[in-house]
Design an enzyme around this catalytic site. Structure first.
Site: not given
Length: 207
Positions: A82-84, A90
């Site tokens: 997961n990334h922001l 991102t």
């Protein structure tokens, strides 16, 4: 006889491409129930390689129930991927250091929780299941499906993103099966009911 030994790696004589999965797993954050099997075209050791982005710092678990069937090429994408997504970028600046170490100060990457597979779930070849998804008991995941959201018990899903194709049974039968939880029975009782479990008349099940 009461079925194969649940504690052996390879339940089929002279065949090492199918294993009882719990007996080959080394990662303590992968938990697998009895009799669940994994069938791989090349090597059963590929299973843990296909649990992607499963980093210790994420702390998430892959939990798989009993009597599941997992085909070759199935991939599980864990929370480490997961990334922001609500930020302007991102890009994971912090992991590269060199003056970017503090990029995530006061922030956290998205964490969608454990990835949980129920009991008696059939996952077809090359399916992909995303972090945090829960798949209900008795579900079927079609070949090449990409599962991005929870799957209801005893439903069949397919496509990318996966959508429900149909229910396997009428809802009253599903409710009875979920209450029955045959996968938790003593193995002698399961063996006694093998002919009924491979039929479709739930009223034929005997105690």
């Amino acid at each position: 006889m009461t079925g194969p030994n649940k504690d052996i790696k390879f339940p089929l004589a002279h065949y090492d491409k199918l294993c009882f999965l719990k007996n080959i797993i080394k990662n303590p954050n992968i938990i697998v129930g009895d009799y669940t099997y994994y069938d791989d075209f090349e090597n059963v050791e590929n299973f843990e390689k296909n649990v992607k982005y499963h980093f210790d710092f994420s702390g998430d678990k892959l939990i798989i129930g009993k009597f599941c069937m997992i085909a070759s090429g199935v991939k599980f994408i864990m929370n480490g991927a997961n990334h922001l997504t609500d930020s302007l970028s991102t890009f994971p600046f912090a992991i590269f250091g060199n003056g970017w170490e503090n990029a995530m100060e006061g922030k956290k990457y998205p964490h969608k929780g454990d990835l949980v597979i129920g009991n008696d779930v059939w996952i077809g070849h090359n399916a992909t299941i995303m972090a945090g998804v829960r798949i209900g008991d008795g579900a079927i995941i079609a070949t090449n499906a990409t599962v991005v959201k929870d799957v209801a018990p005893y439903s069949v899903v397919g496509g990318n993103p996966a959508t429900e194709i149909k229910k396997r049974f009428p809802q009253d039968t599903i409710d009875k099966l979920l209450k029955l939880q045959w996968w938790n029975w003593d193995i002698k009782k399961i063996t006694k009911n093998i002919q009924h479990l491979t039929g479709n008349d739930i009223e034929s099940i005997s105690s």
